[in-house]
Design an enzyme around this catalytic site. Structure first.
Site, PDB file in Angstrom:
ATOM      1  NE  ARG A   1      -3.976  -1.723   0.973  1.00 29.06           N
ATOM      2  CZ  ARG A   1      -5.081  -2.029   1.457  1.00 29.06           C
ATOM      3  NH1 ARG A   1      -5.415  -1.416   2.845  1.00 29.06           N
ATOM      4  NH2 ARG A   1      -6.118  -2.185   0.963  1.00 29.06           N
TER       5      ARG A   1
ATOM      6  CD  GLN B   1      -3.210   5.494  -3.759  1.00 33.86           C
ATOM      7  OE1 GLN B   1      -2.613   6.558  -4.315  1.00 33.86           O
ATOM      8  NE2 GLN B   1      -3.770   5.594  -2.556  1.00 33.86           N
TER       9      GLN B   1
ATOM     10  CG  ASP C   1      -4.576  -1.892  -3.939  1.00 36.72           C
ATOM     11  OD1 ASP C   1      -5.041  -3.095  -4.138  1.00 36.72           O
ATOM     12  OD2 ASP C   1      -4.428  -1.339  -2.845  1.00 36.72           O
TER      13      ASP C   1
ATOM     14  CB  SER D   1      -7.959  -0.559  -4.115  1.00 32.20           C
ATOM     15  OG  SER D   1      -7.326  -0.186  -2.773  1.00 32.20           O
TER      16      SER D   1
ATOM     17  CE1 TYR E   1      -5.134  -4.605   3.806  1.00 35.03           C
ATOM     18  CE2 TYR E   1      -2.814  -4.171   3.791  1.00 35.03           C
ATOM     19  CZ  TYR E   1      -3.830  -4.684   3.150  1.00 35.03           C
ATOM     20  OH  TYR E   1      -3.960  -5.007   1.990  1.00 35.03           O
TER      21      TYR E   1
HETATM   22  P1  NAD Z   1      -9.575  -3.805   4.918  1.00 33.86           P
HETATM   23  O1  NAD Z   1     -10.404  -4.569   3.763  1.00 33.86           O
HETATM   24  O2  NAD Z   1      -8.430  -4.765   5.526  1.00 33.86           O
HETATM   25  O3  NAD Z   1     -10.515  -3.796   6.105  1.00 33.86           O
HETATM   26  C1  NAD Z   1     -12.067  -3.084   5.896  1.00 33.86           C
HETATM   27  C2  NAD Z   1     -11.946  -1.968   7.305  1.00 33.86           C
HETATM   28  O4  NAD Z   1     -12.390  -2.764   8.237  1.00 33.86           O
HETATM   29  C3  NAD Z   1     -10.723  -1.215   7.498  1.00 33.86           C
HETATM   30  O5  NAD Z   1     -11.105   0.037   7.430  1.00 33.86           O
HETATM   31  C4  NAD Z   1     -10.601  -1.772   8.974  1.00 33.86           C
HETATM   32  O6  NAD Z   1      -9.819  -0.788   9.452  1.00 33.86           O
HETATM   33  C5  NAD Z   1     -11.575  -2.383   9.512  1.00 33.86           C
HETATM   34  N1  NAD Z   1     -11.778  -2.972  10.738  1.00 33.86           N
HETATM   35  C6  NAD Z   1     -10.986  -4.209  11.084  1.00 33.86           C
HETATM   36  N2  NAD Z   1     -11.258  -4.566  12.258  1.00 33.86           N
HETATM   37  C7  NAD Z   1     -12.227  -3.801  12.522  1.00 33.86           C
HETATM   38  C8  NAD Z   1     -13.088  -3.803  13.893  1.00 33.86           C
HETATM   39  N3  NAD Z   1     -12.961  -4.843  14.615  1.00 33.86           N
HETATM   40  N4  NAD Z   1     -14.292  -3.025  13.898  1.00 33.86           N
HETATM   41  C9  NAD Z   1     -14.447  -2.115  13.029  1.00 33.86           C
HETATM   42  N5  NAD Z   1     -13.711  -1.982  11.903  1.00 33.86           N
HETATM   43  C10 NAD Z   1     -12.529  -2.822  11.612  1.00 33.86           C
HETATM   44  O7  NAD Z   1      -9.264  -2.558   4.465  1.00 33.86           O
HETATM   45  P2  NAD Z   1      -8.985  -1.844   2.982  1.00 33.86           P
HETATM   46  O8  NAD Z   1     -10.522  -1.519   2.531  1.00 33.86           O
HETATM   47  O9  NAD Z   1      -8.298  -2.766   2.264  1.00 33.86           O
HETATM   48  O10 NAD Z   1      -8.271  -0.308   3.539  1.00 33.86           O
HETATM   49  C11 NAD Z   1      -7.783  -0.078   4.580  1.00 33.86           C
HETATM   50  C12 NAD Z   1      -7.014   1.144   4.314  1.00 33.86           C
HETATM   51  O11 NAD Z   1      -5.861   1.132   3.337  1.00 33.86           O
HETATM   52  C13 NAD Z   1      -7.828   2.490   3.965  1.00 33.86           C
HETATM   53  O12 NAD Z   1      -7.828   3.480   4.745  1.00 33.86           O
HETATM   54  C14 NAD Z   1      -7.576   2.801   2.420  1.00 33.86           C
HETATM   55  O13 NAD Z   1      -7.659   3.942   2.106  1.00 33.86           O
HETATM   56  C15 NAD Z   1      -6.028   2.113   2.526  1.00 33.86           C
HETATM   57  N6  NAD Z   1      -5.504   1.806   1.127  1.00 33.86           N
HETATM   58  C16 NAD Z   1      -4.332   2.518   0.663  1.00 33.86           C
HETATM   59  C17 NAD Z   1      -3.767   2.042  -0.506  1.00 33.86           C
HETATM   60  C18 NAD Z   1      -2.440   2.682  -1.110  1.00 33.86           C
HETATM   61  O14 NAD Z   1      -2.054   3.859  -0.425  1.00 33.86           O
HETATM   62  N7  NAD Z   1      -1.907   2.223  -2.063  1.00 33.86           N
HETATM   63  C19 NAD Z   1      -4.468   1.275  -1.191  1.00 33.86           C
HETATM   64  C20 NAD Z   1      -5.533   0.515  -0.941  1.00 33.86           C
HETATM   65  C21 NAD Z   1      -6.201   0.831   0.587  1.00 33.86           C
END
Ligand code: NAD
Length: 369
Positions: free
Chosen positions: A120, A125, A128, A131, A228
């Site tokens: 990430r 990005q 990915d 995403s 994460y």
């Molecule tokens: P994910 O699919 O791993 O998890 C989904 C969400 O569940 C996350 O927001 C996590 O914090 C939440 N979660 C975990 N345990 C929980 C709990 N007990 N109660 C409530 N919520 C809980 O996450 P994701 O969709 O892959 O994305 C996570 C972050 O990474 C985001 O901020 C996203 O913007 C970022 N991201 C960055 C890049 C990059 O920079 N290349 C790419 C993809 C995502």
């Protein structure tokens, strides 16, 4: 460099290249060979691929001498004979659950590259796949919930009386959760959302939804490692359960998306909490395949508990194959194009690159004695 695009196994609707990315690969200097019928379920015909400049053939001919193989889900290793030695196999290879197949790819002489391991970082990005596919899943979860729900989402004032707005609660505000919030808002629901990462509070507010957060017990400050979440403390989980209990009874639709990499999905809704919801409510569990955020959710099926429909959503991106393929295909193109060496006329992967190191999943092969 010859790039082969596979027709996926039954059950997978997506395809790893679309005419747009075929054209772009050819513009880089690649030769494209698409397996016949590869795009059928995503609305792309063999003639569309031919018009884009690809050859279309059976699997054996498409693979013959290929230097890279593009797929969505990892194919059966025995079907991949004929590619060039060291050919890249690029797709969502699921190394966590398919270690044996990954080893078999390597033994066949292929280099498996698992795109879900993409780090990430800003540079990655556009590559990915998690995403791009989660975003569509978040949208579709809300649309599916709306179609099951026996009431309307928006408030409507009509001559026959007022229909009140649906209340939608999103648990887990990552990529899928953010899109679920946005979609719920577009459909006119009153949306609230929660996460363990404090950084999501601003994101929830910016989408016009109400943040519901555990106060007084520390969750995860900021973004969390690599974006994460990790596991929370027992005190936090207790406080979260109490918060959910008081909030959920007033909700009509709940979308759960919470995941922790490498761990089972956290349990966020118990059966007793489901029982407090109004009959006719709908819960969509996007973490169903990872063990489920909702007690009793069954992956790939809907079950009714206490009058509440609980949808165990699995791979919802597959239900939007045209868009999910286009985004997935661009992720693969963006990755390969970033490592395209003009002089060599092919993809060159530097061993010390952060992206390359993360997605290379082949076990070290032991040299024959
Ligand atoms: P994910 O699919 O791993 O998890 C989904 C969400 O569940 C996350 O927001 C996590 O914090 C939440 N979660 C975990 N345990 C929980 C709990 N007990 N109660 C409530 N919520 C809980 O996450 P994701 O969709 O892959 O994305 C996570 C972050 O990474 C985001 O901020 C996203 O913007 C970022 N991201 C960055 C890049 C990059 O920079 N290349 C790419 C993809 C995502």
């Amino acid at each position: 460099m010859k790039i082969a695009v596979l027709r996926e196994a039954a059950g997978e609707t997506r395809v790893a290249a679309v005419p747009e990315t075929v054209r772009k690969f050819i513009a880089l200097g690649a030769e494209m060979a698409v397996e016949s019928g590869a795009g059928e379920k995503a609305g792309v015909s063999d003639s569309d691929y031919k018009a884009a400049g690809a050859t279309v053939a059976g699997r054996a001919a498409a693979l013959k001498g290929a230097d890279a193989i593009l797929c969505v889900t990892g194919p059966d290793p025995v079907t991949l004979k004929g590619a060039a030695k060291g050919a890249l196999l690029v797709g969502a290879l699921d190394p966590g659950r398919r270690a044996d197949d990954i080893a078999a790819y390597a033994q066949t002489g292929l280099e498996p590259l698992a795109m879900e391991k993409m780090p990430r970082i800003t540079r990655a990005q556009s590559m990915d796949i998690l995403s791009s596919q989660s975003n569509l899943a978040g949208y579709k979860a809300v649309v599916d919930a709306a179609s099951i729900y026996g009431r309307a989402f928006p408030m409507m004032m009509t001559a026959a009386g007022t229909v009140s707005a649906a209340r939608l609660f999103v648990m887990g505000v990552g990529v899928a959760g953010l899109q679920a919030i946005a979609t719920g808002r577009r459909l006119g629901a009153q949306v609230s959302a929660t996460d363990v990462r404090s950084a999501t509070r601003e994101q929830i507010l910016s989408l016009g939804a109400k943040p519901i957060f555990v106060e007084g017990v520390a969750g995860i400050e900021g973004e969390g490692q690599g974006g994460y979440a990790s596991e929370t403390s027992p005190e936090y989980r207790q406080a979260q359960a109490e918060l959910v209990s008081s909030h959920i009874a007033k909700q009509d639709i709940v979308i759960t998306t919470a995941l922790i990499p490498g761990r089972p999905a956290p349990r966020l809704i118990s059966d007793a909490q489901l029982a407090t919801m109004r009959p006719g409510s709908v819960v969509v569990d996007l973490a169903a395949e990872a063990g489920g955020n909702v007690e009793g959710a069954a992956p790939g099926r809907s079950v009714v508990r206490h009058g509440v429909t609980v949808v165990g959503a699995v791979q919802l991106a597959r239900t939007l194959p045209a868009d999910s393929s286009a985004l997935f295909a661009r992720n693969l193109y963006n990755f390969l194009a970033a490592f395209w060496d003009q002089e060599a006329g092919k993809v060159v992967l530097p061993d010390d690159d952060e992206i390359v190191k993360a997605i290379r999943v082949a076990p070290a092969l032991t040299e024959p004695a």
